[in-house]
Enzyme design. Structure first.
Site, short mmCIF file in Angstrom:
data_model
loop_
_atom_site.label_atom_id
_atom_site.label_comp_id
_atom_site.label_asym_id
_atom_site.label_seq_id
_atom_site.Cartn_x
_atom_site.Cartn_y
_atom_site.Cartn_z
N ASP A 46 9.76 -1.69 -3.93
CA ASP A 46 8.65 -2.52 -4.36
C ASP A 46 7.65 -1.61 -5.08
O ASP A 46 7.68 -0.38 -4.90
CB ASP A 46 8.01 -3.17 -3.13
CG ASP A 46 6.75 -3.94 -3.44
OD1 ASP A 46 6.75 -4.72 -4.40
OD2 ASP A 46 5.75 -3.72 -2.73
N ASP A 101 3.78 -2.63 -5.99
CA ASP A 101 2.39 -2.77 -5.55
C ASP A 101 2.27 -2.52 -4.05
O ASP A 101 2.99 -3.13 -3.24
CB ASP A 101 1.87 -4.16 -5.89
CG ASP A 101 1.77 -4.39 -7.39
OD1 ASP A 101 0.80 -5.03 -7.83
OD2 ASP A 101 2.66 -3.91 -8.14
#
Length: 373
Positions: free
Chosen positions: A162, A164
């Site tokens: 991922d 953010d």
């Protein structure tokens, strides 16, 4: 307060729990040997009275260069920012109470701010129940405890990340909203989605609509200022050195993920959402397909297939509810500084350290990591 002493004690593993005196834990090395006695090497730092009386001791030893090969079905890794004898004692009692025999212990890190011990367990256990028991004990002792199959203590061939709040220490969409003066409104939607209270696709469309008119020029300025998550460069650098392919799988934006790949981090592949522009500003529209949680899992599985890899060679790292599908795909699913829901549902989680702590879950110690970097 007496003089500070640093000593290595040689004693049976079970005897470690018998000292009433707490002190700083530096390391523990242990190999179960059926015909040659049961002796652990325990490094402690203490003031005044020694934690163990009439036990052979010597000055602290140098760390082992290579950890013991993993041959047990399960491993539990203790990651503590301030390791103590009391923490170790609670953990050994925890194993004994559940009849999880300890076959070996290796110290993977023995720094002042980070002690990492890996316990090999010759145990027959049910993963989900055992994981939740470890999470409860971790809260009680103020450290991380990570349970994983012994077979997963290896360097992966493909790692999906991922972006953010995982590779970067920010939620980009929240930053854009803050600059636009609608930060609180958008952040509330983001938080609900990350906690799993709101469908990601719905929340994404709502937030994008609110950002209509945001200048493309400002996006470039923001990209250059995004802070990396602690340890991101070390983890990605080590994985590149080990030959592991890496991918950003983000519900954020290709604009920023591509910048990270180009300027900041050694990443091989990028999959994220595309921004729609008109006259140099965001339109507020969404370009399909949206990279949500299920799409992340599909993309990671697809990449593994294209690279000819089995899922036992694949790991994923994330922090939010939309990462849970990919975290449950491969050999390891590591939640980094996760939301409470994610901590419970992810196979593994690390809350006390940066991203590079994941390297310990591949069976590497500090000496091996530094050689890579």
């Amino acid at each position: 307060m007496g003089k500070t002493s640093t000593q290595e004690f040689h004693l049976p593993l079970a005897q470690i729990t018998q000292s009433p005196i707490d002190c700083t834990l530096r390391y523990l090395e242990y190999r179960k040997q059926e015909h040659h006695g049961d002796c652990a090497h325990l490094g402690l730092e203490y003031s005044g009275v020694a934690p163990f009386e009439d036990i052979a001791s010597r000055e602290l030893a140098a760390p082992r260069r290579e950890p013991t090969p993993v041959s047990s079905p399960w491993c539990v890794t203790l990651l503590s920012p301030a390791a103590t004898l009391a923490q170790l004692q609670q953990l050994l009692r925890f194993f004994a109470d559940r009849d999880w025999p300890v076959a070996a212990v290796d110290t993977l890190a023995q720094r002042r701010d980070c002690t990492v011990l890996r316990f090999q367990l010759a145990a027959d256990l049910e993963f989900s129940a055992a994981k939740h028991a470890c999470l409860q004990l971790a809260r009680d002792i103020g450290a991380d405890l990570v349970l994983q199959p012994g077979s997963s203590q290896q360097v992966p061939a493909l790692a999906g990340f991922d972006m953010d709040s995982t590779l970067i220490d920010a939620e980009v969409i929240d930053e854009l909203a803050r600059i636009s003066g609608i930060g609180d409104e958008v952040a509330a939607i983001t938080e609900a989605a990350m906690r799993g209270e709101l469908d990601f696709r719905q929340s994404f469309k709502k937030r994008m609509a609110l950002l209509k008119g945001f200048s493309e020029t400002r996006l470039a300025e923001i990209a250059a200022q995004l802070p990396l998550k602690s340890g991101a460069d070390r983890l990605l650098g080590a994985l590149r050195a080990l030959g592991c392919k890496t991918a950003i799988l983000s519900g954020g934006f290709t604009y920023f993920a591509n910048y990270l790949q180009r300027e900041r981090l050694p990443v091989d592949f990028v999959h994220a959402n595309q921004l729609a522009f008109s006259d140099g500003a965001l339109t507020g529209d969404v370009i399909e397909p949206i990279v949500d949680g299920l799409r992340k899992r599909e993309l990671l599985q697809q990449m593994a297939g294209e690279l000819g890899l089995g899922l036992e060679q694949v790991i994923a790292v994330g922090d939010g509810a939309n990462d849970i599908p990919m975290l449950n795909l491969g050999a390891l699913g590591i939640a980094i500084h996760p939301k409470p829901k994610v901590r419970l549902e992810a196979p593994q989680s690390i809350g006390s350290f940066g991203l590079d702590a994941a390297l310990y879950l591949f069976g590497l110690n500090d000496q091996q990591i530094e050689r890579l970097l």
